[in-house]
Scaffold this motif. Structure first.
Motif, PDB file in Angstrom:
ATOM      1  N   HIS A 121      -3.119   5.645  -3.886  1.00  0.00           N
ATOM      2  CA  HIS A 121      -4.453   5.478  -3.312  1.00  0.00           C
ATOM      3  C   HIS A 121      -4.501   4.327  -2.314  1.00  0.00           C
ATOM      4  O   HIS A 121      -5.552   4.055  -1.744  1.00  0.00           O
ATOM      5  CB  HIS A 121      -5.509   5.301  -4.411  1.00  0.00           C
ATOM      6  CG  HIS A 121      -5.290   4.121  -5.303  1.00  0.00           C
ATOM      7  ND1 HIS A 121      -4.488   4.181  -6.419  1.00  0.00           N
ATOM      8  CD2 HIS A 121      -5.772   2.865  -5.251  1.00  0.00           C
ATOM      9  CE1 HIS A 121      -4.482   2.991  -7.023  1.00  0.00           C
ATOM     10  NE2 HIS A 121      -5.245   2.179  -6.331  1.00  0.00           N
ATOM     11  N   ASN A 122      -3.353   3.657  -2.091  1.00  0.00           N
ATOM     12  CA  ASN A 122      -3.302   2.575  -1.107  1.00  0.00           C
ATOM     13  C   ASN A 122      -2.050   2.683  -0.234  1.00  0.00           C
ATOM     14  O   ASN A 122      -1.225   1.760  -0.204  1.00  0.00           O
ATOM     15  CB  ASN A 122      -3.320   1.198  -1.791  1.00  0.00           C
ATOM     16  CG  ASN A 122      -4.700   0.791  -2.253  1.00  0.00           C
ATOM     17  OD1 ASN A 122      -5.685   1.084  -1.577  1.00  0.00           O
ATOM     18  ND2 ASN A 122      -4.776   0.138  -3.385  1.00  0.00           N
ATOM     19  N   PRO A 123      -1.867   3.776   0.498  1.00  0.00           N
ATOM     20  CA  PRO A 123      -0.685   3.858   1.365  1.00  0.00           C
ATOM     21  C   PRO A 123      -0.684   2.815   2.475  1.00  0.00           C
ATOM     22  O   PRO A 123       0.353   2.577   3.086  1.00  0.00           O
ATOM     23  CB  PRO A 123      -0.757   5.288   1.933  1.00  0.00           C
ATOM     24  CG  PRO A 123      -2.212   5.654   1.853  1.00  0.00           C
ATOM     25  CD  PRO A 123      -2.705   4.994   0.601  1.00  0.00           C
ATOM     26  N   ASP A 124      -1.812   2.172   2.705  1.00  0.00           N
ATOM     27  CA  ASP A 124      -1.849   1.102   3.699  1.00  0.00           C
ATOM     28  C   ASP A 124      -1.273  -0.202   3.159  1.00  0.00           C
ATOM     29  O   ASP A 124      -1.285  -1.222   3.866  1.00  0.00           O
ATOM     30  CB  ASP A 124      -3.272   0.885   4.225  1.00  0.00           C
ATOM     31  CG  ASP A 124      -4.283   0.575   3.139  1.00  0.00           C
ATOM     32  OD1 ASP A 124      -4.075   0.990   1.983  1.00  0.00           O
ATOM     33  OD2 ASP A 124      -5.298  -0.076   3.452  1.00  0.00           O
ATOM     34  N   THR A 125      -0.739  -0.177   1.935  1.00  0.00           N
ATOM     35  CA  THR A 125       0.001  -1.339   1.424  1.00  0.00           C
ATOM     36  C   THR A 125       1.512  -1.106   1.440  1.00  0.00           C
ATOM     37  O   THR A 125       2.263  -1.969   0.994  1.00  0.00           O
ATOM     38  CB  THR A 125      -0.420  -1.695  -0.017  1.00  0.00           C
ATOM     39  OG1 THR A 125      -0.085  -0.611  -0.895  1.00  0.00           O
ATOM     40  CG2 THR A 125      -1.904  -1.986  -0.110  1.00  0.00           C
ATOM     41  N   TRP A 126       1.976   0.026   1.936  1.00  0.00           N
ATOM     42  CA  TRP A 126       3.407   0.305   1.953  1.00  0.00           C
ATOM     43  C   TRP A 126       4.162  -0.608   2.912  1.00  0.00           C
ATOM     44  O   TRP A 126       5.280  -1.031   2.624  1.00  0.00           O
ATOM     45  CB  TRP A 126       3.657   1.751   2.362  1.00  0.00           C
ATOM     46  CG  TRP A 126       3.255   2.780   1.357  1.00  0.00           C
ATOM     47  CD1 TRP A 126       2.847   2.575   0.068  1.00  0.00           C
ATOM     48  CD2 TRP A 126       3.212   4.208   1.562  1.00  0.00           C
ATOM     49  NE1 TRP A 126       2.549   3.774  -0.540  1.00  0.00           N
ATOM     50  CE2 TRP A 126       2.772   4.779   0.344  1.00  0.00           C
ATOM     51  CE3 TRP A 126       3.493   5.022   2.660  1.00  0.00           C
ATOM     52  CZ2 TRP A 126       2.614   6.164   0.205  1.00  0.00           C
ATOM     53  CZ3 TRP A 126       3.348   6.390   2.513  1.00  0.00           C
ATOM     54  CH2 TRP A 126       2.919   6.961   1.296  1.00  0.00           C
ATOM     55  N   HIS A 127       3.561  -0.896   4.065  1.00  0.00           N
ATOM     56  CA  HIS A 127       4.268  -1.586   5.141  1.00  0.00           C
ATOM     57  C   HIS A 127       3.714  -2.988   5.363  1.00  0.00           C
ATOM     58  O   HIS A 127       2.494  -3.198   5.358  1.00  0.00           O
ATOM     59  CB  HIS A 127       4.167  -0.796   6.440  1.00  0.00           C
ATOM     60  CG  HIS A 127       4.643   0.619   6.329  1.00  0.00           C
ATOM     61  ND1 HIS A 127       5.952   0.937   6.044  1.00  0.00           N
ATOM     62  CD2 HIS A 127       3.976   1.803   6.435  1.00  0.00           C
ATOM     63  CE1 HIS A 127       6.080   2.256   5.996  1.00  0.00           C
ATOM     64  NE2 HIS A 127       4.894   2.801   6.217  1.00  0.00           N
ATOM     65  N   LEU A 128       4.601  -3.939   5.586  1.00  0.00           N
ATOM     66  CA  LEU A 128       4.178  -5.310   5.855  1.00  0.00           C
ATOM     67  C   LEU A 128       3.309  -5.395   7.098  1.00  0.00           C
ATOM     68  O   LEU A 128       2.403  -6.230   7.170  1.00  0.00           O
ATOM     69  CB  LEU A 128       5.404  -6.207   6.008  1.00  0.00           C
ATOM     70  CG  LEU A 128       6.347  -6.293   4.802  1.00  0.00           C
ATOM     71  CD1 LEU A 128       7.559  -7.150   5.151  1.00  0.00           C
ATOM     72  CD2 LEU A 128       5.644  -6.831   3.568  1.00  0.00           C
ATOM     73  N   LYS A 129       3.559  -4.542   8.060  1.00  0.00           N
ATOM     74  CA  LYS A 129       2.823  -4.602   9.323  1.00  0.00           C
ATOM     75  C   LYS A 129       1.328  -4.347   9.150  1.00  0.00           C
ATOM     76  O   LYS A 129       0.534  -4.691  10.022  1.00  0.00           O
ATOM     77  CB  LYS A 129       3.397  -3.601  10.319  1.00  0.00           C
ATOM     78  CG  LYS A 129       3.185  -2.148   9.923  1.00  0.00           C
ATOM     79  CD  LYS A 129       3.781  -1.189  10.939  1.00  0.00           C
ATOM     80  CE  LYS A 129       3.534   0.261  10.539  1.00  0.00           C
ATOM     81  NZ  LYS A 129       4.129   1.210  11.509  1.00  0.00           N
ATOM     82  N   ASP A 130       0.946  -3.756   8.013  1.00  0.00           N
ATOM     83  CA  ASP A 130      -0.466  -3.477   7.785  1.00  0.00           C
ATOM     84  C   ASP A 130      -1.178  -4.594   7.023  1.00  0.00           C
ATOM     85  O   ASP A 130      -2.367  -4.494   6.738  1.00  0.00           O
ATOM     86  CB  ASP A 130      -0.622  -2.146   7.033  1.00  0.00           C
ATOM     87  CG  ASP A 130      -0.169  -0.963   7.874  1.00  0.00           C
ATOM     88  OD1 ASP A 130      -0.336  -1.016   9.104  1.00  0.00           O
ATOM     89  OD2 ASP A 130       0.365   0.001   7.304  1.00  0.00           O
ATOM     90  N   GLY A 131      -0.433  -5.667   6.690  1.00  0.00           N
ATOM     91  CA  GLY A 131      -1.032  -6.792   5.986  1.00  0.00           C
ATOM     92  C   GLY A 131      -1.293  -7.975   6.889  1.00  0.00           C
ATOM     93  O   GLY A 131      -0.792  -8.052   8.020  1.00  0.00           O
ATOM     94  N   THR A 132      -2.078  -8.936   6.385  1.00  0.00           N
ATOM     95  CA  THR A 132      -2.367 -10.177   7.102  1.00  0.00           C
ATOM     96  C   THR A 132      -1.334 -11.231   6.740  1.00  0.00           C
ATOM     97  O   THR A 132      -1.032 -11.443   5.561  1.00  0.00           O
ATOM     98  CB  THR A 132      -3.774 -10.686   6.735  1.00  0.00           C
ATOM     99  OG1 THR A 132      -4.744  -9.703   7.101  1.00  0.00           O
ATOM    100  CG2 THR A 132      -4.088 -11.983   7.479  1.00  0.00           C
TER     101      THR A 132
END
Length: 275
Positions: A70-81
């Motif tokens: 439910h959080n595929p936007d946490t797979w990649h470092l580029k999507d984090g701050t």
């Protein structure tokens, strides 16, 4: 080097994409010092991710590719701050008195916290200095990265065991099951408190033999305080669409009350405390 940002309060259900486009690949960060890392968001009042009232820090980076994530936007470092560990601990300190008084603490989730092992190590150490209970939510796939010093900073492991059957695990995550089981056995040998989490996905993880295998694996482990059944849901479906990812579970319904009761019964029948 990416620009240093500010830790943002939010929800695990918020979408974060392309925040740090210059970040390394999540498989290449293990050698970093840990002074800085990549964070999705944090929640300041969870009563779900460990005992008491908790701050939950969601870090970026995961090597699993769960088909129902439910959080595929946490797979990649580029999507984090990109933030400093000191900044995270400073922010945490403002919540520390309330967390202590309410029997809570800090939980680091993700993503997968052990992708950024040295970053999360610094944050756990800071939390212990603040007198906080600490917990990690992990798949255990990278458990070999967690040395004894790292584990000494953690009071509770929320261990996501997604399947007992290697083929089902591979189908669900695109990874191998063995590292997770090996980590679970190591935690048992250390008598480290564990809550096992099992995501119940109709048509994927609900086979009676799969559930039975996991129940019988966990039952002898005296360090396992609870088995938590997590029913599949569609709250993250919009992220798959927004990120142009193929989502295999668009037509999968949440498990019925009868299915949940059957699975709880299987765990309880072999002596697990399940909820």
């Amino acid at each position: 080097m990416p620009d240093v940002g500010v830790l943002q309060a939010g929800s695990r259900h918020d979408l974060h994409v392309g925040v740090s486009p210059d970040a390394p690949d999540e498989s290449e960060i293990s050698g970093a010092s840990g002074a800085f890392g990549y964070v999705h968001s944090y929640e300041s009042s969870s009563r779900y991710d460990g005992p008491g009232l908790r701050v939950v820090l969601f870090v970026s980076g995961c090597l699993l590719r769960c088909t129902y994530c439910h959080n595929p936007d946490t797979w990649h470092l580029k999507d984090g701050t990109y933030v400093s560990a000191d900044h995270v601990v400073s922010r945490l300190s403002s919540f520390a008195p309330a967390l202590r008084s309410l029997g809570g603490g800090l939980t680091i989730s993700g993503g997968e916290a052990m992708v950024q092992r040295d970053f999360t190590r610094r944050i756990f150490a800071g939390a212990k200095c603040l007198g906080l209970h600490t917990a990690i939510e992990t798949s255990g796939f990278l458990g070999d990265r967690a040395d004894d010093d790292y584990l000494s900073l953690i009071d509770l492991v929320l261990l996501d065991i997604k399947s007992s059957d290697p083929e089902t695990y591979r189908k669900a995550t695109a990874r191998e099951l063995a590292p997770t089981l090996r980590f679970a056995e190591r935690l048992a040998a250390l008598n480290k408190p564990v809550w096992v989490r099992f995501t119940l996905v109709p048509g994927l993880t609900d086979d009676p033999a799969n559930v039975e295998g996991l129940a019988r694996f966990v039952a002898p482990m005296r360090n396992v305080e609870w088995v938590e059944i997590q029913p599949f849901h569609q709250l993250g479906a919009f992220k798959w669409k927004a990120m142009n990812l193929a989502y295999k579970h668009a037509d999968t319904a949440p498990p019925s009350p009868e299915l949940i009761d059957r699975v709880l019964g299987q765990f309880r029948a072999v002596g697990c405390r399940a909820r």
